[in-house]
Motif scaffolding. Structure first.
Motif, PDB file in Angstrom:
ATOM      1  N   GLY A  26       0.852  -1.179   0.000  1.00  0.00           N
ATOM      2  CA  GLY A  26       0.000   0.000   0.000  1.00  0.00           C
ATOM      3  C   GLY A  26       0.889   1.230   0.000  1.00  0.00           C
ATOM      4  N   PRO A  27       0.342   2.393  -0.305  1.00  0.00           N
ATOM      5  CA  PRO A  27       1.165   3.611  -0.395  1.00  0.00           C
ATOM      6  C   PRO A  27       1.912   3.943   0.899  1.00  0.00           C
ATOM      7  CG  PRO A  27      -0.978   3.958  -1.401  1.00  0.00           C
ATOM      8  CD  PRO A  27      -1.051   2.638  -0.708  1.00  0.00           C
ATOM      9  N   ARG A  28       1.240   3.807   2.042  1.00  0.00           N
ATOM     10  CA  ARG A  28       1.918   4.164   3.296  1.00  0.00           C
ATOM     11  C   ARG A  28       3.131   3.275   3.533  1.00  0.00           C
ATOM     12  NH1 ARG A  28      -1.537   4.117   8.759  1.00  0.00           N
ATOM     13  NH2 ARG A  28      -1.627   1.902   8.234  1.00  0.00           N
ATOM     14  N   GLY A  29       2.996   1.985   3.303  1.00  0.00           N
ATOM     15  CA  GLY A  29       4.118   1.079   3.490  1.00  0.00           C
ATOM     16  C   GLY A  29       5.234   1.346   2.499  1.00  0.00           C
ATOM     17  N   ARG A  30       4.868   1.635   1.264  1.00  0.00           N
ATOM     18  CA  ARG A  30       5.895   1.934   0.259  1.00  0.00           C
ATOM     19  C   ARG A  30       6.624   3.230   0.595  1.00  0.00           C
ATOM     20  NH1 ARG A  30       1.521   0.178  -3.717  1.00  0.00           N
ATOM     21  NH2 ARG A  30       2.065  -1.972  -4.255  1.00  0.00           N
ATOM     22  N   ILE A  31       5.904   4.193   1.146  1.00  0.00           N
ATOM     23  CA  ILE A  31       6.543   5.447   1.563  1.00  0.00           C
ATOM     24  C   ILE A  31       7.601   5.162   2.634  1.00  0.00           C
ATOM     25  CG2 ILE A  31       6.139   7.579   2.867  1.00  0.00           C
ATOM     26  CD1 ILE A  31       3.522   7.886   1.248  1.00  0.00           C
ATOM     27  N   TYR A  32       7.280   4.301   3.599  1.00  0.00           N
ATOM     28  CA  TYR A  32       8.246   3.951   4.633  1.00  0.00           C
ATOM     29  C   TYR A  32       9.442   3.220   4.033  1.00  0.00           C
ATOM     30  CZ  TYR A  32       5.618   5.301   8.793  1.00  0.00           C
ATOM     31  OH  TYR A  32       4.998   6.029   9.780  1.00  0.00           O
ATOM     32  N   LEU A  33       9.195   2.316   3.073  1.00  0.00           N
ATOM     33  CA  LEU A  33      10.293   1.597   2.432  1.00  0.00           C
ATOM     34  C   LEU A  33      11.233   2.569   1.710  1.00  0.00           C
ATOM     35  CD1 LEU A  33       8.447  -1.503   0.900  1.00  0.00           C
ATOM     36  CD2 LEU A  33      10.080  -1.523   2.789  1.00  0.00           C
ATOM     37  N   MET A  34      10.656   3.539   1.009  1.00  0.00           N
ATOM     38  CA  MET A  34      11.482   4.501   0.272  1.00  0.00           C
ATOM     39  C   MET A  34      12.224   5.430   1.216  1.00  0.00           C
ATOM     40  SD  MET A  34       9.280   5.352  -3.181  1.00  0.00           S
ATOM     41  CE  MET A  34       7.631   5.428  -2.459  1.00  0.00           C
ATOM     42  N   LYS A  35      11.571   5.827   2.290  1.00  0.00           N
ATOM     43  CA  LYS A  35      12.236   6.678   3.288  1.00  0.00           C
ATOM     44  C   LYS A  35      13.439   5.946   3.883  1.00  0.00           C
ATOM     45  CE  LYS A  35      11.318   8.961   7.760  1.00  0.00           C
ATOM     46  NZ  LYS A  35      12.325   8.239   8.562  1.00  0.00           N
ATOM     47  N   GLU A  36      13.239   4.684   4.263  1.00  0.00           N
ATOM     48  CA  GLU A  36      14.326   3.888   4.838  1.00  0.00           C
ATOM     49  C   GLU A  36      15.478   3.758   3.847  1.00  0.00           C
ATOM     50  OE1 GLU A  36      14.642  -0.395   7.092  1.00  0.00           O
ATOM     51  OE2 GLU A  36      13.484  -0.308   5.241  1.00  0.00           O
ATOM     52  N   MET A  37      15.149   3.510   2.579  1.00  0.00           N
ATOM     53  CA  MET A  37      16.194   3.344   1.571  1.00  0.00           C
ATOM     54  C   MET A  37      16.957   4.644   1.347  1.00  0.00           C
ATOM     55  SD  MET A  37      15.833   2.124  -2.402  1.00  0.00           S
ATOM     56  CE  MET A  37      14.524   3.319  -2.733  1.00  0.00           C
ATOM     57  N   LEU A  38      16.250   5.749   1.195  1.00  0.00           N
ATOM     58  CA  LEU A  38      16.909   7.012   0.882  1.00  0.00           C
ATOM     59  C   LEU A  38      17.748   7.533   2.046  1.00  0.00           C
ATOM     60  CD1 LEU A  38      13.940   8.695  -1.010  1.00  0.00           C
ATOM     61  CD2 LEU A  38      16.085   7.937  -2.026  1.00  0.00           C
ATOM     62  N   GLU A  39      17.350   7.203   3.278  1.00  0.00           N
ATOM     63  CA  GLU A  39      18.108   7.647   4.452  1.00  0.00           C
ATOM     64  C   GLU A  39      19.271   6.720   4.785  1.00  0.00           C
ATOM     65  OE1 GLU A  39      14.687  10.023   7.045  1.00  0.00           O
ATOM     66  OE2 GLU A  39      15.170   7.935   7.532  1.00  0.00           O
ATOM     67  N   SER A  40      19.290   5.541   4.193  1.00  0.00           N
ATOM     68  CA  SER A  40      20.317   4.554   4.555  1.00  0.00           C
ATOM     69  C   SER A  40      21.604   4.782   3.772  1.00  0.00           C
ATOM     70  CB  SER A  40      19.801   3.142   4.278  1.00  0.00           C
ATOM     71  OG  SER A  40      19.658   2.946   2.877  1.00  0.00           O
ATOM     72  N   PRO A  41      22.737   4.324   4.319  1.00  0.00           N
ATOM     73  CA  PRO A  41      24.013   4.454   3.592  1.00  0.00           C
ATOM     74  C   PRO A  41      24.028   3.562   2.357  1.00  0.00           C
ATOM     75  CG  PRO A  41      24.291   3.163   5.602  1.00  0.00           C
ATOM     76  CD  PRO A  41      22.910   3.741   5.661  1.00  0.00           C
ATOM     77  N   GLU A  42      24.923   3.865   1.447  1.00  0.00           N
ATOM     78  CA  GLU A  42      25.001   3.164   0.166  1.00  0.00           C
ATOM     79  C   GLU A  42      25.193   1.657   0.333  1.00  0.00           C
ATOM     80  OE1 GLU A  42      25.034   4.197  -3.139  1.00  0.00           O
ATOM     81  OE2 GLU A  42      24.337   6.178  -2.550  1.00  0.00           O
ATOM     82  N   ASP A  43      25.928   1.242   1.367  1.00  0.00           N
ATOM     83  CA  ASP A  43      26.249  -0.172   1.532  1.00  0.00           C
ATOM     84  C   ASP A  43      25.291  -0.904   2.461  1.00  0.00           C
ATOM     85  OD1 ASP A  43      26.982   1.125   3.809  1.00  0.00           O
ATOM     86  OD2 ASP A  43      29.004   0.258   3.940  1.00  0.00           O
ATOM     87  N   ASP A  44      24.128  -0.331   2.735  1.00  0.00           N
ATOM     88  CA  ASP A  44      23.157  -0.961   3.636  1.00  0.00           C
ATOM     89  C   ASP A  44      22.613  -2.237   2.998  1.00  0.00           C
ATOM     90  OD1 ASP A  44      21.111  -1.701   5.314  1.00  0.00           O
ATOM     91  OD2 ASP A  44      20.328   0.332   5.573  1.00  0.00           O
TER      92      ASP A  44
END
Length: 410
Positions: free
Chosen positions: A47-65
């Motif tokens: 759902g959109p809310r879950g995908r938003i959290y996934l994208m937030k986590e990815m964009l805030e994480s370091p390159e090698d996460d």
């Protein structure tokens, strides 16, 4: 929603834009209530809310996460980009902008398999050139039993003759039309019918043969720079005609229309094209916007069919034209049957019906059930992707609404 980007991160334009969109979300979850994939799968990540959290986590994480994996992409790939969530959202979250950023980022961080890359590359090359697509379509229709299932259902019978287009040069009023990529092969009568109806209203169509694919197919298959380059070429082809007095650029496929209207956003960071893109986006009109401003009584339409209208997501959620086609058809005297859950996607969504065939098929069958409840004689729509996808059920005939109008001219 709180974000945790560093000052260095925020120097990057795409992170700045993601931060703006993320901060507008208030976690309410109204979006999930109208998300087609969440309704089917019941998974918060679909759902959109879950995908938003996934994208937030990815964009805030370091390159090698190592937490950013194929699973993140799976849930982003399953999104239809129908933008129903944007219509529902009380906070005005521009989810599609965040999704474009998130998909580009996951593409960079977690490369696709060779077979997945090949499929997407093949779709891009097969669909964006009308001549190539027509040739491949004819080949596929000839050897249909050998075509893979996901593609076989997308191949309609050979289209009927489109009929003659009027000579539009005789009219003082001139407009442009985007012919499209797959539409000339799948439904050549759509644009021919448009030309005949406009001719009756005193509007001619100026040809612009240099114009190609709108760029949406490339852009939404994560070849975003290729999509931008197609946009630039089209802008260069259209601007001289707009300067010469053409009133509008008509789109008969709402998916193309939505993307052309977003050229101004897609090229916002291009100093050479930002202003040109604004002019083209402002001139882009869905066909219904043009007809809605005309005196339709002069058409002398003999409306004697019961129609169910499927409003494409790109028309109602992206272009905000929900109800516009229904109003025009009603003004002409057609009887429209009610459609349950008209806000939900049919599952076509560009190439989604090929890349996500199972989900797409479920959504399609649910949509046809809803469209047929009122016993229409014909289902009409405003986008070639939806038209072909729904017609693949081989149930009630599915056509573009302008074809029905053209046939009903007195």
């Amino acid at each position: 929603m709180q974000t945790h980007f560093s000052e260095k991160d925020l120097e990057k334009p795409h992170i700045r834009e993601a931060d703006r969109v993320l901060r507008s979300c208030v976690h309410c979850g109204f979006c999930n209530a109208t998300c087609p994939t969440y309704q089917l799968l019941g998974d918060e990540r679909d759902g959109p809310r879950g995908r938003i959290y996934l994208m937030k986590e990815m964009l805030e994480s370091p390159e090698d996460d190592d937490q950013i994996t194929e699973e993140t992409r799976l849930h982003l790939d399953r999104c239809l980009t129908c933008r129903n969530c944007e219509t529902t959202c009380p906070s005005g979250v521009e989810y599609h902008k965040l999704l474009d950023i998130g998909r580009a980022e996951i593409e960079r961080r977690v490369p696709r398999s060779t077979s997945d890359k090949a499929l997407r590359f093949g779709l891009r090359k097969a669909l964006v050139e009308p001549g190539r697509f027509k040739a491949l379509l004819a080949l596929g229709q000839t050897f249909k039993p050998l075509v893979p299932g996901a593609l076989k259902s997308k191949m309609p019978p050979a289209p009927v003759d489109a009929g003659k287009r009027p000579d539009g040069k005789r009219h003082p009023r001139q407009m442009l039309i985007l012919e499209g990529c797959v539409q000339p092969g799948l439904s050549p009568n759509t644009n021919a019918a448009t030309a005949r109806v406009l001719d009756r209203l005193g509007v001619g169509l100026t040809p612009a043969p240099e114009v190609g694919c709108c760029g949406a197919i490339d852009f939404h298959l994560n070849a975003q720079e290729a999509g931008r380059e197609r946009a630039r070429r089209n802008i260069d082809a259209w601007l001289p005609h707009l300067d010469a007095g053409c009133e509008a650029i008509i789109q008969t496929a709402s998916g193309c229309g939505a993307f052309v209207k977003e050229y101004v956003e897609v090229l916002a960071d291009d100093p050479d094209y930002a202003e040109k893109a604004r002019r083209v986006s402002e001139a882009a009109k869905d066909l219904v916007e043009v007809l809605g401003q005309e005196d339709l009584t002069t058409l002398d339409v003999r409306a004697d069919q019961r129609l169910a209208f499927h409003c494409p997501c790109t028309l109602q959620h992206a272009q905000k034209l929900n109800g516009a086609v229904e109003t025009v058809l009603t003004r002409m005297g057609f009887t429209l049957t009610p459609v349950r859950d008209g806000h939900l996607c049919c599952g076509s969504a560009g190439t989604y019906s090929i890349t996500q065939p199972e989900l797409s098929r479920q959504l399609r069958d649910n949509k046809m059930d809803a469209l047929e409840e009122g016993k229409p004689e014909v289902v009409v729509t405003a986008n070639i992707g939806c038209q072909t996808h729904l017609a693949a059920t081989n149930r009630t005939p599915v056509r573009h609404w302008i074809e029905i109008v053209d046939e009903a001219l007195g």
